[in-house]
Design a protein around this motif. Sequence first.
Motif, short mmCIF file in Angstrom:
data_model
loop_
_atom_site.label_atom_id
_atom_site.label_comp_id
_atom_site.label_asym_id
_atom_site.label_seq_id
_atom_site.Cartn_x
_atom_site.Cartn_y
_atom_site.Cartn_z
N GLU A 22 6.66 19.53 -5.15
CA GLU A 22 7.86 20.25 -5.55
C GLU A 22 9.12 19.40 -5.59
O GLU A 22 10.20 19.89 -5.87
CB GLU A 22 8.07 21.44 -4.62
N SER A 23 8.95 18.12 -5.30
CA SER A 23 10.10 17.22 -5.32
C SER A 23 9.61 15.81 -5.57
O SER A 23 8.42 15.54 -5.60
CB SER A 23 10.88 17.29 -4.01
N CYS A 24 10.56 14.94 -5.74
CA CYS A 24 10.23 13.55 -6.03
C CYS A 24 11.39 12.69 -5.53
O CYS A 24 12.55 13.05 -5.70
CB CYS A 24 10.07 13.40 -7.54
N TRP A 25 11.05 11.57 -4.88
CA TRP A 25 12.08 10.61 -4.52
C TRP A 25 12.23 9.62 -5.67
O TRP A 25 11.24 9.14 -6.21
CB TRP A 25 11.72 9.88 -3.24
N CYS A 26 13.47 9.39 -6.03
CA CYS A 26 13.78 8.48 -7.14
C CYS A 26 14.90 7.54 -6.71
O CYS A 26 15.66 7.84 -5.79
CB CYS A 26 14.30 9.25 -8.35
N PHE A 27 15.00 6.43 -7.41
CA PHE A 27 16.21 5.64 -7.36
C PHE A 27 17.12 6.19 -8.45
O PHE A 27 16.71 6.26 -9.61
CB PHE A 27 15.95 4.16 -7.65
N ARG A 28 18.32 6.61 -8.08
CA ARG A 28 19.31 6.93 -9.10
C ARG A 28 19.95 5.61 -9.47
O ARG A 28 20.53 4.91 -8.63
CB ARG A 28 20.36 7.90 -8.57
N ASN A 88 0.80 -1.23 0.00
CA ASN A 88 0.00 0.00 0.00
C ASN A 88 0.83 1.27 0.00
O ASN A 88 0.50 2.25 -0.68
CB ASN A 88 -0.95 -0.01 1.19
N THR A 89 1.92 1.30 0.76
CA THR A 89 2.77 2.49 0.84
C THR A 89 4.25 2.12 0.80
O THR A 89 5.09 2.88 1.27
CB THR A 89 2.48 3.30 2.12
N GLU A 90 4.56 0.97 0.24
CA GLU A 90 5.93 0.48 0.27
C GLU A 90 6.21 -0.38 -0.96
O GLU A 90 5.35 -1.14 -1.40
CB GLU A 90 6.09 -0.36 1.54
N VAL A 96 14.85 14.63 -5.75
CA VAL A 96 15.19 15.52 -6.85
C VAL A 96 14.22 16.69 -6.95
O VAL A 96 13.10 16.62 -6.46
CB VAL A 96 15.22 14.75 -8.20
N THR A 97 14.68 17.74 -7.61
CA THR A 97 13.84 18.89 -7.88
C THR A 97 12.99 18.59 -9.09
O THR A 97 13.40 18.79 -10.23
CB THR A 97 14.69 20.15 -8.15
N ALA A 98 11.81 18.07 -8.85
CA ALA A 98 10.89 17.74 -9.94
C ALA A 98 9.47 17.91 -9.43
O ALA A 98 9.20 17.74 -8.25
CB ALA A 98 11.11 16.29 -10.39
N ASN A 99 8.60 18.27 -10.32
CA ASN A 99 7.19 18.42 -9.97
C ASN A 99 6.52 17.05 -10.12
O ASN A 99 6.03 16.70 -11.18
CB ASN A 99 6.54 19.46 -10.86
N GLY A 100 6.52 16.29 -9.05
CA GLY A 100 6.00 14.94 -9.09
C GLY A 100 4.54 14.86 -9.50
O GLY A 100 4.13 13.92 -10.17
N TYR A 140 4.68 7.67 -1.34
CA TYR A 140 3.46 8.42 -1.11
C TYR A 140 2.48 8.06 -2.24
O TYR A 140 2.72 8.38 -3.40
CB TYR A 140 3.78 9.92 -1.12
N PRO A 141 1.37 7.37 -1.93
CA PRO A 141 0.50 6.83 -2.98
C PRO A 141 -0.44 7.84 -3.67
O PRO A 141 -0.97 7.54 -4.74
CB PRO A 141 -0.33 5.78 -2.24
N TYR A 142 -0.60 9.03 -3.12
CA TYR A 142 -1.63 9.95 -3.61
C TYR A 142 -1.57 10.19 -5.11
O TYR A 142 -2.57 10.05 -5.81
CB TYR A 142 -1.53 11.28 -2.86
N TYR A 143 -0.41 10.55 -5.65
CA TYR A 143 -0.32 10.90 -7.07
C TYR A 143 -0.39 9.69 -8.01
O TYR A 143 -0.60 9.85 -9.20
CB TYR A 143 0.92 11.74 -7.36
N PHE A 144 -0.25 8.49 -7.45
CA PHE A 144 -0.42 7.31 -8.28
C PHE A 144 -1.89 6.99 -8.52
O PHE A 144 -2.23 6.18 -9.36
CB PHE A 144 0.28 6.10 -7.65
N ALA A 145 -2.78 7.66 -7.77
CA ALA A 145 -4.22 7.43 -7.92
C ALA A 145 -4.95 8.65 -8.45
O ALA A 145 -6.17 8.62 -8.64
CB ALA A 145 -4.81 7.03 -6.57
N ILE A 146 -4.25 9.70 -8.74
CA ILE A 146 -4.91 10.98 -9.06
C ILE A 146 -5.68 10.95 -10.38
O ILE A 146 -6.67 11.64 -10.52
CB ILE A 146 -3.88 12.13 -9.01
#
Length: 138
Positions: A67-73, A7-9, A88-92, A20-26
């Motif tokens: 205003e940011s996004c967690w990514c795997f580099r 659910n969150t992992e 990263v500085t990205a509009n997720g 954070y699941p919110y934007y995956f369901a928007i």
Amino acid sequence: MKTLIKNTEIQIGDCSVAYYPYYFAIEDYERDHRLCVKDVLSQWAVALRQLGSGYDVLHLPYSLDDESCWCFRATTGKGKVILRCVQVTANGCAMFLNDLTVDMTSEYKYFEEMQNDFGVYEADELIESLIKAEIVDE
């Protein structure tokens, strides 16, 4: 190795990362957001096939925010894929989740970078695991 979508992992092998699941369901609140996460992981797999030949670095988004996004580099070393968590500085919230090619291949300024690698994987094993990612209930 297995990849599990909770659910969150997201769990890749023995290691897990929260998202954070919110934007995956928007786009569709009726659809289970984990299905969208699974689609995103499939895109990671496609991009990882070109790591080292087409791209030197990939940013694989897993937790989106305004205003940011967690990514795997994702980088390569000694024939393996190295994943490290970076913010990263990205509009997720503006990422087009149906096609993340531009987002995954872009260069970013980092807000934060974890000190240690999340994991080091055989490329084929990681790609196969992402393609076969399983949705699990907690």
